[in-house]
Design an enzyme around this catalytic site. Structure first.
Site, mmCIF file in Angstrom:
data_model
loop_
_atom_site.group_PDB
_atom_site.id
_atom_site.type_symbol
_atom_site.label_atom_id
_atom_site.label_comp_id
_atom_site.label_asym_id
_atom_site.label_seq_id
_atom_site.Cartn_x
_atom_site.Cartn_y
_atom_site.Cartn_z
ATOM 1 N N CYS A 239 28.285 5.211 -44.031
ATOM 2 C CA CYS A 239 26.853 4.990 -43.794
ATOM 3 C C CYS A 239 26.105 6.330 -43.868
ATOM 4 O O CYS A 239 26.434 7.277 -43.150
ATOM 5 C CB CYS A 239 26.650 4.355 -42.422
ATOM 6 S SG CYS A 239 24.916 4.055 -41.999
ATOM 7 N N ARG B 225 24.962 -2.075 -50.420
ATOM 8 C CA ARG B 225 26.377 -2.421 -50.644
ATOM 9 C C ARG B 225 26.936 -3.349 -49.576
ATOM 10 O O ARG B 225 28.136 -3.691 -49.625
ATOM 11 C CB ARG B 225 27.214 -1.131 -50.669
ATOM 12 C CG ARG B 225 26.799 -0.134 -51.735
ATOM 13 C CD ARG B 225 27.482 1.208 -51.515
ATOM 14 N NE ARG B 225 27.064 1.828 -50.253
ATOM 15 C CZ ARG B 225 27.593 2.939 -49.748
ATOM 16 N NH1 ARG B 225 28.579 3.546 -50.407
ATOM 17 N NH2 ARG B 225 27.150 3.441 -48.598
ATOM 18 N N ASP C 252 21.761 -0.877 -46.213
ATOM 19 C CA ASP C 252 22.522 -0.423 -47.377
ATOM 20 C C ASP C 252 22.766 -1.576 -48.345
ATOM 21 O O ASP C 252 23.242 -2.642 -47.962
ATOM 22 C CB ASP C 252 23.859 0.164 -46.903
ATOM 23 C CG ASP C 252 24.570 0.948 -47.996
ATOM 24 O OD1 ASP C 252 24.880 0.351 -49.046
ATOM 25 O OD2 ASP C 252 24.846 2.142 -47.796
#
Length: 218
Positions: free
Chosen positions: A102, A47, A45
């Site tokens: 997630c 982020r 991810d």
């Protein structure tokens, strides 16, 4: 597309120049052999950047990332990265880091179809199924975060029972495996208190960590 890609090169040149102005010799130092104390096994991810989250510099953390921070015994990519970090770089800490929100965990929880990635996410569905009784005791809105944490705990166990860690501990190497979760909403790391320093410690820590996931949300 061409202009956005070119922007990346522009930003890179500006960053490199700024680093050299502020910290002369920074890149010369990076050319030396890396000797990080930490390995980060995290989600792909965008982020969840390991260096920024932990405040570590380039060269201070060895990183392996994949969808939903999974470590399985058939994944030679992950196992090779762990072996390189533990046996060659002699890292002292291996952190398995999941994150709340997630998409891989949510897809596993919902049994959503994505495509080829379904085969990878099946590993998280195995975690879901193993702990179905626990998850069903929780309110629906709490299950995704709980599964995120349970997935981290399970992946810590997978790291710990790998031949790399079993051999390292058998030789007396001082290396710990930690389970953490990152909050995208607040930027904070949470210690799931699943820190393993020997093969014998896995089972009692695992049981306590799983119980703690349930207790924290009831």
């Amino acid at each position: 597309m061409t202009s956005s890609i070119q922007d990346l090169f522009t930003h890179n040149r500006a960053w490199a120049a700024q680093m050299e102005r502020e910290r002369p010799g920074f890149f010369t130092g990076l050319t030396k052999q890396q000797s990080p104390k930490y390995m980060w096994i995290g989600c792909s991810d965008s982020r969840v950047p390991a260096n920024q989250i932990t405040g570590l510099e380039p060269g201070e953390v060895f990183v392996h990332r994949n969808v939903a921070n999974i470590v399985v015994h058939s994944d030679l990519n992950a196992l090779s990265a762990i072996q390189f970090a533990v046996e060659l770089l002699k890292v002292e800490h291996v952190m398995v880091v999941g994150h709340y929100g997630c998409s891989g965990v949510q897809a596993a929880l919902d049994a959503a179809r994505i495509g080829l990635a379904d085969n990878w996410i099946r590993h998280i569905q195995d975690v879901r199924d193993r702990h179905r009784g626990l998850l069903e005791q929780l309110a629906p809105e709490k299950r995704a975060n709980a599964l995120c944490e349970l997935n981290v705990v399970e992946q810590v166990v997978n790291v710990c029972v790998s031949t790399v860690m079993v051999d390292a501990w058998a030789k007396g190497q001082k290396v710990s495996v930690h389970g953490w979760a990152f909050g995208v909403n607040d930027g904070l790391l949470q210690d799931l208190r699943m820190t393993v320093t020997s093969t014998d410690a896995i089972e009692p820590l695992y049981r306590t960590a799983v119980e703690r996931v349930l207790a924290a949300r009831k």
